[in-house]
Design an enzyme around this catalytic site. Structure first.
Site, PDB file in Angstrom:
ATOM      1  N   ASP A 111      -6.041   5.635   1.186  1.00  0.00           N
ATOM      2  CA  ASP A 111      -5.851   4.064   1.413  1.00  0.00           C
ATOM      3  C   ASP A 111      -7.413   3.167   1.079  1.00  0.00           C
ATOM      4  O   ASP A 111      -8.370   3.861   2.215  1.00  0.00           O
ATOM      5  CB  ASP A 111      -4.723   3.384   2.636  1.00  0.00           C
ATOM      6  CG  ASP A 111      -5.225   1.989   1.613  1.00  0.00           C
ATOM      7  OD1 ASP A 111      -4.069   1.664   0.806  1.00  0.00           O
ATOM      8  OD2 ASP A 111      -5.847   1.192   2.225  1.00  0.00           O
ATOM      9  N   HIS A 138       0.834  -1.136   0.033  1.00  0.00           N
ATOM     10  CA  HIS A 138       0.287  -0.035  -0.121  1.00  0.00           C
ATOM     11  C   HIS A 138       0.698   1.403   0.102  1.00  0.00           C
ATOM     12  O   HIS A 138       0.619   2.756  -0.846  1.00  0.00           O
ATOM     13  CB  HIS A 138      -1.040   0.022   1.510  1.00  0.00           C
ATOM     14  CG  HIS A 138      -1.724  -1.042   0.690  1.00  0.00           C
ATOM     15  ND1 HIS A 138      -3.584  -0.812   0.778  1.00  0.00           N
ATOM     16  CD2 HIS A 138      -1.502  -2.431   1.217  1.00  0.00           C
ATOM     17  CE1 HIS A 138      -3.760  -1.771   0.860  1.00  0.00           C
ATOM     18  NE2 HIS A 138      -2.909  -3.025   0.554  1.00  0.00           N
TER      19      HIS A 138
HETATM   20  N1  UPG Z   1       9.736  -5.023  -2.873  1.00  0.00           N
HETATM   21  C1  UPG Z   1      11.197  -4.660  -3.366  1.00  0.00           C
HETATM   22  N2  UPG Z   1      11.888  -5.760  -2.417  1.00  0.00           N
HETATM   23  C2  UPG Z   1      11.375  -6.467  -1.690  1.00  0.00           C
HETATM   24  C3  UPG Z   1      10.319  -7.232  -1.853  1.00  0.00           C
HETATM   25  C4  UPG Z   1       9.123  -6.383  -2.178  1.00  0.00           C
HETATM   26  O1  UPG Z   1      11.311  -4.279  -3.830  1.00  0.00           O
HETATM   27  O2  UPG Z   1      11.826  -7.130  -1.148  1.00  0.00           O
HETATM   28  C5  UPG Z   1       8.444  -4.172  -3.333  1.00  0.00           C
HETATM   29  C6  UPG Z   1       8.143  -4.416  -4.632  1.00  0.00           C
HETATM   30  O3  UPG Z   1       8.513  -4.256  -5.901  1.00  0.00           O
HETATM   31  C7  UPG Z   1       6.479  -4.159  -5.317  1.00  0.00           C
HETATM   32  C8  UPG Z   1       5.960  -3.591  -2.955  1.00  0.00           C
HETATM   33  O4  UPG Z   1       7.368  -3.891  -2.485  1.00  0.00           O
HETATM   34  O5  UPG Z   1       6.721  -3.040  -5.505  1.00  0.00           O
HETATM   35  C9  UPG Z   1       5.339  -5.752  -2.997  1.00  0.00           C
HETATM   36  O6  UPG Z   1       3.504  -4.624  -3.046  1.00  0.00           O
HETATM   37  P1  UPG Z   1       3.036  -6.167  -4.095  1.00  0.00           P
HETATM   38  O7  UPG Z   1       3.882  -6.872  -5.325  1.00  0.00           O
HETATM   39  O8  UPG Z   1       1.570  -5.756  -4.951  1.00  0.00           O
HETATM   40  O9  UPG Z   1       2.614  -7.129  -2.878  1.00  0.00           O
HETATM   41  P2  UPG Z   1       2.249  -7.259  -1.495  1.00  0.00           P
HETATM   42  O10 UPG Z   1       3.469  -6.612  -0.731  1.00  0.00           O
HETATM   43  O11 UPG Z   1       2.070  -9.098  -1.291  1.00  0.00           O
HETATM   44  O12 UPG Z   1       1.093  -6.641  -1.781  1.00  0.00           O
HETATM   45  C10 UPG Z   1      -0.053  -6.607  -1.044  1.00  0.00           C
HETATM   46  C11 UPG Z   1      -1.281  -7.796  -1.485  1.00  0.00           C
HETATM   47  C12 UPG Z   1      -1.708  -7.442  -2.151  1.00  0.00           C
HETATM   48  C13 UPG Z   1      -1.383  -6.601  -3.010  1.00  0.00           C
HETATM   49  C14 UPG Z   1      -1.222  -5.178  -3.179  1.00  0.00           C
HETATM   50  C15 UPG Z   1      -2.365  -3.990  -3.330  1.00  0.00           C
HETATM   51  O13 UPG Z   1      -0.366  -8.593  -0.571  1.00  0.00           O
HETATM   52  O14 UPG Z   1      -2.039  -8.850  -2.911  1.00  0.00           O
HETATM   53  O15 UPG Z   1      -1.949  -6.404  -4.598  1.00  0.00           O
HETATM   54  O16 UPG Z   1      -0.750  -5.156  -1.582  1.00  0.00           O
HETATM   55  O17 UPG Z   1      -3.340  -3.751  -2.682  1.00  0.00           O
END
Ligand code: UPG
Length: 475
Positions: free
Chosen positions: A125, A28
């Site tokens: 949000d 988020h």
């Molecule tokens: N990321 C990094 N490095 C890491 C791990 C993650 O840069 O080591 C970043 C990634 O690039 C992304 C973000 O973190 O930008 C992660 O977001 P996302 O890919 O959307 O996954 P989640 O962290 O699982 O996101 C939550 C929910 C998902 C939903 C999203 C947006 O689990 O289901 O779609 O939020 O609401």
């Protein structure tokens, strides 16, 4: 593209003052801070409201990096009222924080009223709709929801009241085998987030309380673009046309990784390893910021990657919250498997710079849970995906991945943690994805669409201009 705080500072001349209020978790926070950078670029004055302390270390580090890159953005910390986690509807630390924020949101009133110059709008949000609207109504302040998932998922969220039972959960009988929402491909029952079928679960409660209040929202921002989700965006625009009370939707994507996000602690080692690999030869495996697989599943993934025959960069996550990660990669993956992996891949167990990795020429495919930010980042770089949705919105996002041509997913693998998917199958599907010329071409087309949307004068810029124009009129 490089949006950096310092360069933008000189350009900032506006009086459109927007407060941004993200919720918990990197999924988020990340799109919110990217949105913030774009709003600065479009000459808006911003106040960022964050919760202290954050659930994860990744969040506090990300906010610090953002604030040092954008010193012109004012920062206010919002203190939550004490919240007893034993009364929460979920035991997930990020979702407990959602609830804690919801129950403290009324305290936003004096904070928002005290900001100067007077606010033009609050962007907050999606998890906070019901608790924020009374605040913005009392202040006569326009309110905009940032929906952090796909437009397809938003179509579902907005349609929810039509299929909810009196308990707030989805009515099984009304749902049938697939949910038919006008204008978009049916959503199979098996793709519906399971929580929504459980009465009184946090998400059933939030969806049933919040979705009907969309008529009180001035606009909805989604990190998507027409080239990726034409059907859902068109359906949402037609809904607005037929129901004037329905809020306008602004597809402000792709909101892509920016300069300020650069993670320098581990990047050099990863870049060095990637630099030594052939173009398009490496599978990148990551399940986002908050999904920990079981130990057994982690080992099957490792075996599958070895069996795929491809080189891989694998980010292992053992705990939902990074602060609780207390074991080394070898303990989690197992010594024997680590030995097998050594020759084939790089395995890490820390935060990585995903934007940089996906943009590296060596990356040829991405195994991911279809968190929406990851999908947008893969689209931006045209990296083909093997989706493996784990929970929540992720199967609905996986349908977008498949429909757009960006990737494939294996429906029979089911939700994360329910059944153990074995290494042989994983290896086979990884190979299929990596060898698919068709996906390669289609993912390349999605990349072109993303780049086109992001051009100067492209649809993203048009959306930002429309959005800010609307906010200015509403002042
Ligand atoms: N990321 C990094 N490095 C890491 C791990 C993650 O840069 O080591 C970043 C990634 O690039 C992304 C973000 O973190 O930008 C992660 O977001 P996302 O890919 O959307 O996954 P989640 O962290 O699982 O996101 C939550 C929910 C998902 C939903 C999203 C947006 O689990 O289901 O779609 O939020 O609401």
């Amino acid at each position: 593209m490089s949006l950096s705080g310092r360069v933008l500072h000189a350009e900032t001349t506006t009086t459109t003052h927007i407060a941004l209020f993200p919720s918990a978790g990197m999924g988020h926070l990340t799109p919110f801070l990217r949105l913030a950078a774009f709003l600065v670029h479009h000459h808006c004055q911003l106040t960022l409201i964050t919760i202290n302390p954050s659930v994860s270390l990744a969040e506090s580090r990300f906010v610090s990096r953002f604030l040092s890159a954008f010193p012109q953005v004012a920062h206010v910390q919002f203190d939550l009222l004490p919240f007893d986690p034993s009364t929460a509807k979920s035991n997930d630390p990020f979702f407990i924080q959602f609830e804690a924020i919801r129950s403290s949101a009324h305290l936003l009133s004096p904070l928002l009223a005290s900001l100067s110059p007077r606010l033009s709008a609050l962007v907050y949000d999606v998890s906070l709709i019901s608790s924020v609207i009374p605040v913005t109504e009392s202040l006569h302040l326009p309110n905009y929801v940032f929906f952090t998932s796909s437009a397809r998922m938003f179509s579902f969220f907005a349609y929810f009241p039509a299929i909810a039972s009196s308990s707030g959960a989805l009515d099984s009988a009304l749902l049938g085998d697939a949910l038919k929402i006008p204008g978009i491909a049916p959503i199979p029952r098996s793709s519906i987030p399971p929580w929504l079928l459980i009465p009184n679960s946090l998400f059933a409660h939030m969806f049933s309380e919040d979705s009907p209040k969309l008529t009180k929202v001035n606009g909805v921002l989604i990190n998507t673009f027409k080239g990726l989700e034409p059907e859902a965006l068109d359906a949402l625009h037609s809904r607005k046309h037929n129901e004037p009370e329905f809020p306008p939707v602004f597809g402000v994507g792709p909101l892509v990784p920016l300069e300020f996000e650069k993670e320098d602690q581990y990047s050099p080692a990863i870049s060095k390893w990637l630099d030594e690999q052939l173009d398009g030869s490496v599978v990148y495996v990551s399940f986002g910021s908050r999904t920990a697989l079981s130990r057994d599943q982690i080992r099957e993934v490792g075996e599958g990657l070895v069996k795929s025959g491809f080189r891989f960069l694998w980010v292992v996550k053992d705990k939902k919250v990074d602060k609780e990660e207390d074991e080394g990669v070898e303990e989690v993956v197992g010594k024997e498997l680590m030995e097998l992996i050594k020759e084939k891949g790089l395995v890490v167990k820390h935060w990585v710079d995903q934007g940089e990795i996906l943009g590296h020429r060596a990356i040829g495919g991405f195994v991911n849970h279809c968190g929406w930010n990851s999908v947008i980042e893969a689209a931006w770089h045209g990296v083909k995906m093997l989706g493996w949705p784990q929970h929540g919105d992720q199967k609905i996002n996986a349908e977008v991945v498949e429909e757009s041509g960006l990737g494939m997913w294996v429906k029979s693998w089911g939700w994360g943690g329910v059944e153990l998917v074995n290494g042989d199958e994983i290896g086979e599907k990884v190979r299929e994805m990596m060898e698919s010329q068709t996906l390669e071409v289609k993912a390349g087309r999605v990349r072109e669409e993303a780049r086109k949307a992001a051009e100067i004068g492209g649809i993203r810029e048009k959306m930002f201009k429309e959005l800010i124009g609307k906010m200015e009129q509403e002042k």
